[in-house]
Design an enzyme around this catalytic site. Sequence first.
Site, PDB file in Angstrom:
ATOM      1  N   GLY A 109    -104.738  67.379 -80.658  1.00 26.92           N
ATOM      2  CA  GLY A 109    -106.150  67.090 -80.460  1.00 26.92           C
ATOM      3  C   GLY A 109    -106.774  67.840 -79.308  1.00 26.92           C
ATOM      4  N   GLY A 142    -111.333  67.132 -76.753  1.00 31.09           N
ATOM      5  CA  GLY A 142    -110.378  68.228 -76.683  1.00 31.09           C
ATOM      6  C   GLY A 142    -110.092  68.730 -75.287  1.00 31.09           C
ATOM      7  N   ARG A 192     -98.603  75.090 -71.024  1.00 31.95           N
ATOM      8  CA  ARG A 192     -97.292  74.474 -71.229  1.00 31.95           C
ATOM      9  C   ARG A 192     -96.353  75.464 -71.939  1.00 31.95           C
ATOM     10  NH1 ARG A 192     -98.116  68.381 -73.367  1.00 31.95           N
ATOM     11  NH2 ARG A 192     -98.615  69.384 -75.357  1.00 31.95           N
ATOM     12  N   ASP A 268     -94.869  60.495 -81.933  1.00 32.61           N
ATOM     13  CA  ASP A 268     -95.527  61.790 -81.796  1.00 32.61           C
ATOM     14  C   ASP A 268     -95.335  62.371 -80.403  1.00 32.61           C
ATOM     15  OD1 ASP A 268     -97.429  59.473 -81.399  1.00 32.61           O
ATOM     16  OD2 ASP A 268     -98.632  61.048 -80.493  1.00 32.61           O
TER      17      ASP A 268
END
Length: 501
Positions: A109, A142, A192, A268
Amino acid sequence: MTSATATPLDRTTDTPHAPDTAPLNWRHSFAELGPAFYTELQPAPLPAPYWVGRSQAMARELGLGEAWMESADALAMLTGNQLAPGSRPLASVYSGHQFGVWAGQLGDGRAILLGELQTPQGPQEIQLKGAGRTPYSRMGDGRAVLRSSIREFLCSEAMHGLGIPSTRALCITGSDAAVRREEIETAAVVTRVAPSFIRFGHFEHFSYSEQPVQLKALADHVIDRFYPACREASQPYAALLQAVSERTAHLMAAWQAVGFCHGVMNTDNMSILGLTIDYGPFQFLDAFDPGHVCNHSDAEGRYAYNRQPNMGYWNLFCLGQALLPLMDSQEQALAALESYKTVFPAALAARMRAKLGLPEEQPQDLALVENTFKLLAANRVDYTIFWRHLCSFTPQSGHEAVRDLFFDRESFNAWALQYSERLTHVDSGLRADLMLKNNPRFVLRNHLGEEAIRAAKLKDFSGVNTLLSVLQTPFDEHEAHERLAGFPPDWASSIEISCSS
């Protein structure tokens, strides 16, 4: 699910030389799975970005030079304001169970994968977190805010420094663009890094939506890239489930041994590679409380510290259910999960023996470990400080530095006698070396992160950079930063971290 490309992208592979670094050599193995797995889109730019923090150690591992990491091009690319030549930005779709309830379709997202770089350490995926809305944002904006980005940046590198499998963080960039959470905050982007960001939820998505072709393709992708030995098994997908179960068991043992609470262990948020992923409402324990709940959104205490090992197994059971269409029977899946029940306790016991300075296993060790946990809990002793002080314990000393941490001195004395008897035939030099390598002096306590965040909001990023340098080598003394190894202040107990953090 949307799979159409939002905007035509530059997919050239001939990348011009960036200053002081080799060309960025991109690959896109996840994208090769096909459009059912993602939506291609470009990151949304932020106005006037600036550097908040950079991990030069991570940059070196990626083969990126210091000059490039200080360049305007790097700042723009790692904020999402400029497309990295050869990259192929996309957001992946997945589903999951959140707090034990099936949540349906989720997805990236606020994270956008640029692709994977070929590095001296092997392929590494590069992902921008907070780079704008995607089709999976579910009414969200977002974006990531500065406070949560600092926490993730620092903890990713801190966990790596502790030797605990984790996604990594290359840098944070910030912007004064306003982002609304409980209050108006400013935006940030974390870059990341991981060999893969595939989660249990990716498998759940294709299983629950009855897409067996895509489910098999995903499993084959993971096996071929990360678990090639499973291909030789008579049932490769059961072998995959067993391998992931064992990696997850080792991860849970590492968390428990260091006193780490993840806070939101939804399916998740579970990595198929057994990495710590998605740093939100995490916490390293201060006073040892086995039932501590670090996430103030977790009203039922589902992800309390002492429940994490069982939640790891619960999540693996969900993964097993997702993989069932690829197996011959339910019994095959249950058998693959069974190893978790033996690997986790053995891995935790090994870590706790190392923390106690016991190089060889003895029958009485389990009782000693259990008594240690009980004593710490009864006295609410600071977890990290206890273990570091214990490094200087000897049977012949007065143990004052350790004893003073306890209000029940008689119970401590009884425990110290049990420990001293266990040390009778242990070489003191070997024990001290083992303990100093397994009991960190520094962890990212909530109040340390909060201090760095408060300063960063005033554009003072020195606290972020100091913490980064210390947490990357947390077993060293760092005498100039002794304060960072001290007891938490009284106000630390009032810090509330929730899923929005």
